[in-house]
Design a protein around this motif. Structure first.
Motif, PDB file in Angstrom:
ATOM      1  N   PRO A  95     -38.639  30.926 -75.300  1.00 55.70           N
ATOM      2  CA  PRO A  95     -39.554  29.805 -75.528  1.00 55.70           C
ATOM      3  C   PRO A  95     -41.021  30.211 -75.477  1.00 55.70           C
ATOM      4  CG  PRO A  95     -37.797  29.151 -74.034  1.00 55.70           C
ATOM      5  CD  PRO A  95     -37.666  30.631 -74.229  1.00 55.70           C
ATOM      6  N   LEU A  96     -41.365  31.093 -74.526  1.00 56.37           N
ATOM      7  CA  LEU A  96     -42.770  31.492 -74.390  1.00 56.37           C
ATOM      8  C   LEU A  96     -43.242  32.293 -75.596  1.00 56.37           C
ATOM      9  CD1 LEU A  96     -43.109  32.412 -70.599  1.00 56.37           C
ATOM     10  CD2 LEU A  96     -43.973  30.388 -71.792  1.00 56.37           C
ATOM     11  N   SER A  97     -42.368  33.142 -76.121  1.00 61.97           N
ATOM     12  CA  SER A  97     -42.782  33.932 -77.287  1.00 61.97           C
ATOM     13  C   SER A  97     -42.925  33.033 -78.515  1.00 61.97           C
ATOM     14  CB  SER A  97     -41.770  35.050 -77.565  1.00 61.97           C
ATOM     15  OG  SER A  97     -40.495  34.519 -77.914  1.00 61.97           O
ATOM     16  N   PHE A  98     -41.970  32.107 -78.713  1.00 65.25           N
ATOM     17  CA  PHE A  98     -42.043  31.217 -79.876  1.00 65.25           C
ATOM     18  C   PHE A  98     -43.284  30.345 -79.812  1.00 65.25           C
ATOM     19  CE2 PHE A  98     -41.302  27.047 -81.766  1.00 65.25           C
ATOM     20  CZ  PHE A  98     -41.011  27.403 -83.072  1.00 65.25           C
TER      21      PHE A  98
ATOM     22  N   LEU B 136     -45.273  22.840 -73.717  1.00 62.10           N
ATOM     23  CA  LEU B 136     -45.398  23.987 -74.606  1.00 62.10           C
ATOM     24  C   LEU B 136     -45.834  23.583 -76.000  1.00 62.10           C
ATOM     25  CD1 LEU B 136     -42.199  26.015 -73.583  1.00 62.10           C
ATOM     26  CD2 LEU B 136     -44.577  26.427 -72.897  1.00 62.10           C
ATOM     27  N   PHE B 137     -45.497  22.356 -76.391  1.00 68.80           N
ATOM     28  CA  PHE B 137     -45.787  21.872 -77.734  1.00 68.80           C
ATOM     29  C   PHE B 137     -47.285  21.886 -78.034  1.00 68.80           C
ATOM     30  CE2 PHE B 137     -46.007  18.614 -81.092  1.00 68.80           C
ATOM     31  CZ  PHE B 137     -44.979  19.045 -81.917  1.00 68.80           C
ATOM     32  N   GLY B 138     -48.109  21.795 -76.997  1.00 71.04           N
ATOM     33  CA  GLY B 138     -49.556  21.716 -77.196  1.00 71.04           C
ATOM     34  C   GLY B 138     -50.230  23.051 -77.430  1.00 71.04           C
ATOM     35  N   ALA B 139     -49.464  24.133 -77.548  1.00 64.25           N
ATOM     36  CA  ALA B 139     -50.064  25.459 -77.741  1.00 64.25           C
ATOM     37  C   ALA B 139     -51.005  25.515 -78.945  1.00 64.25           C
ATOM     38  CB  ALA B 139     -48.973  26.522 -77.857  1.00 64.25           C
ATOM     39  N   PRO B 140     -50.645  24.966 -80.117  1.00 65.40           N
ATOM     40  CA  PRO B 140     -51.579  25.025 -81.247  1.00 65.40           C
ATOM     41  C   PRO B 140     -52.895  24.303 -80.990  1.00 65.40           C
ATOM     42  CG  PRO B 140     -49.370  24.511 -82.027  1.00 65.40           C
ATOM     43  CD  PRO B 140     -49.337  24.404 -80.535  1.00 65.40           C
TER      44      PRO B 140
ATOM     45  N   MET C  76     -47.416  30.244 -81.702  1.00 63.95           N
ATOM     46  CA  MET C  76     -47.888  29.068 -82.435  1.00 63.95           C
ATOM     47  C   MET C  76     -49.376  28.796 -82.197  1.00 63.95           C
ATOM     48  SD  MET C  76     -45.314  28.272 -84.188  1.00 63.95           S
ATOM     49  CE  MET C  76     -44.721  29.977 -84.101  1.00 63.95           C
ATOM     50  N   THR C  77     -49.937  29.434 -81.182  1.00 65.85           N
ATOM     51  CA  THR C  77     -51.377  29.325 -80.974  1.00 65.85           C
ATOM     52  C   THR C  77     -52.150  29.805 -82.197  1.00 65.85           C
ATOM     53  OG1 THR C  77     -51.011  29.736 -78.613  1.00 65.85           O
ATOM     54  CG2 THR C  77     -53.279  29.922 -79.407  1.00 65.85           C
ATOM     55  N   PHE C  78     -51.572  30.777 -82.921  1.00 65.93           N
ATOM     56  CA  PHE C  78     -52.239  31.305 -84.112  1.00 65.93           C
ATOM     57  C   PHE C  78     -52.341  30.257 -85.219  1.00 65.93           C
ATOM     58  CE2 PHE C  78     -50.971  35.228 -82.013  1.00 65.93           C
ATOM     59  CZ  PHE C  78     -52.097  36.027 -82.189  1.00 65.93           C
TER      60      PHE C  78
ATOM     61  N   GLY D  55     -40.421  20.700 -86.902  1.00 70.62           N
ATOM     62  CA  GLY D  55     -39.323  21.548 -86.458  1.00 70.62           C
ATOM     63  C   GLY D  55     -39.355  21.996 -85.018  1.00 70.62           C
ATOM     64  N   ALA D  56     -40.546  22.081 -84.420  1.00 65.33           N
ATOM     65  CA  ALA D  56     -40.648  22.636 -83.069  1.00 65.33           C
ATOM     66  C   ALA D  56     -39.903  21.828 -82.005  1.00 65.33           C
ATOM     67  CB  ALA D  56     -42.118  22.798 -82.684  1.00 65.33           C
ATOM     68  N   PRO D  57     -39.899  20.477 -82.068  1.00 63.43           N
ATOM     69  CA  PRO D  57     -39.123  19.749 -81.053  1.00 63.43           C
ATOM     70  C   PRO D  57     -37.643  20.129 -81.061  1.00 63.43           C
ATOM     71  CG  PRO D  57     -40.647  18.267 -82.147  1.00 63.43           C
ATOM     72  CD  PRO D  57     -40.679  19.552 -82.909  1.00 63.43           C
ATOM     73  N   TYR D  58     -37.077  20.320 -82.260  1.00 62.75           N
ATOM     74  CA  TYR D  58     -35.674  20.723 -82.367  1.00 62.75           C
ATOM     75  C   TYR D  58     -35.495  22.127 -81.792  1.00 62.75           C
ATOM     76  CZ  TYR D  58     -31.161  21.972 -84.413  1.00 62.75           C
ATOM     77  OH  TYR D  58     -29.870  22.392 -84.581  1.00 62.75           O
TER      78      TYR D  58
END
Length: 417
Positions: free
Chosen positions: A321-324, A268-272, A328-330, A249-252
């Motif tokens: 975007p930064l908050s979302f 940003l996708f690499g946060a996790p 996701m790091t969690f 879902g994150a790319p969408y």
């Protein structure tokens, strides 16, 4: 039990016998196990930037070329059910070596393919590389006790976590310089190199079974009757399921809801992954001290809290975007604590079926995760916000808490008997 190549091998590893690199009469070096696990992750994503170019080269629809991802994942899940029992019966070393040889040949086949259907066939064969991931975990459990296994698996997966962060970027550079085929030539060369490494560094670690495959299958229900085994499986499935939902879902969310460019979404996708490396490091350092169940419990709780705050923030109007992506790091942090420890738990319920347990557990994680990834893509439609995705991740993470609490309760009951 003793290994034929190194008598007393598992026992001596448990007493911290020194490792001699490239000496298969001592325990394998951790770098060997990291490479065994990591090449599968690299095979999964190194060629992703090449997909559009491959569609043009094969004169095929993009959706058809994209099947190279889905078919690979599907074969991964199926093979994990087979690899474990085979390694319990015939040993880890011959199964790993055989799989790497087949993988290297399949990589050459991918590079030489002249049409999309031949490519997809070789791509499915490439999935045999999942053997390295499955058996690296079983090898660890052969050598050391449960809690120490969780620590060692944590370090192995921490090293492996670097691969998804750099693989696509490196693959894109190779494509630009030498064409899409270069990614598969590189995988073939890496396969040959790891075969040589395994040949020199990895002795047999599994107790050699005298039973037939039929008898091995007859013993499998002993594992399946264990409530603790299924508890660990479900905790892993739901915890990693939140991550797979994010992948779906994150790319969408990034491109369609926040209107970000593909390059920004990619960053940003690499946060996790950052959180995952931290969680793996914590697992590697503290699992032996505190025990796997406590580490799993804290991992699931951290994930629920992080995603819960993200959901509350979303409804409170904080929709950036930064908050979302920051929250996701969690997911990564929680998974870094949960995955290596649940794997150690699965393998420890019936140690003589460690290979089978690794395969079944991995297949469940992958199959359940793929389903949740598809579900996340389905619920995000034009005009929606990120709320459906956040709710999906919160619910699955909460179920992982329930699963590990059931394991802890069962373990206490068994101690009282």
């Amino acid at each position: 039990m003793d290994s034929p190549l190194c008598p007393g091998y598992p026992k001596r590893m448990a007493t911290d016998l020194g490792v001699r690199f490239l000496d298969r009469t001592t325990p394998p070096h951790i770098s060997t196990l990291i490479l065994l696990a990591g090449i599968g992750a690299l095979t999964m994503n190194i060629f992703l930037p090449s997909l559009p170019g491959m569609a043009r080269a094969f004169d095929a629809d993009y959706q058809l070329v994209q099947l190279s991802v889905a078919l690979y994942l599907g074969m991964n899940a199926v093979l994990q059910l087979i690899i474990g029992p085979l390694s319990d019966r015939f040993g880890r070393r011959p199964v790993v070596l055989g799989a790497l040889m087949l993988f290297s040949l399949a990589s050459v086949g991918c590079a030489l393919s002249q049409n999309i259907y031949v490519f997809l066939a070789f791509r499915m064969i490439q999935a045999v590389v999942v053997t390295g991931l499955v058996l690296s975990r079983a090898i660890v459990r052969d050598m050391v006790p449960q809690d120490q296994a969780a620590s060692m698996i944590g370090y192995v997966t921490m090293g492996m976590a670097v691969v998804p962060m750099i693989g696509p970027a490196f693959g894109g550079l190779l494509d630009e310089a030498f064409g899409w085929e270069s990614n598969f030539w590189l995988l073939a060369l890496l396969g040959v190199a790891i075969i040589a490494l395994v040949w020199r560094d990895l002795g047999e670690t599994a107790p050699m079974a005298n039973t037939s495959i039929a008898q091995q299958l007859q013993d499998t229900p002993e594992l399946f009757r264990s409530q603790r085994f299924w508890g660990y499986c479900l905790a892993a499935l739901f915890a990693s399921g939140a991550f797979f939902a994010y992948l779906g879902g994150a790319p969408y969310v990034g491109s369609d809801i926040f209107g970000l460019s593909q390059s920004t979404v990619g960053i940003l996708f690499g946060a996790p992954a950052v959180g995952y490396m931290i969680g793996n490091g914590v697992s590697g350092r503290y699992s032996k001290r505190f025990g796997i169940d406590i580490m799993i419990l804290w991992g699931t709780i951290i994930t629920v809290i992080g995603l819960g705050v993200a959901l509350i923030s979303h409804y409170a109007g904080l929709r950036t975007p930064l908050s979302f992506f920051g929250f996701m790091t969690f997911i990564g942090l929680g998974n870094g604590l949960v995955v290596p420890n649940t794997m150690a738990g699965m393998l420890s319920v019936r140690p003589h079926l460690a290979g089978t347990a690794s395969g079944v557990g991995g297949a469940l994680m992958l199959g359940g995760g793929a389903a949740l990834s598809a579900f996340a893509g389905w619920i995000l439609t034009q005009g929606t916000t990120a709320a459906p995705l956040l709710w999906t991740m919160v619910v699955t993470s909460a179920l992982s808490v329930v699963a590990i609490l059931a394991v802890i309760r069962r373990a206490r009951h068994l101690k009282e008997l």
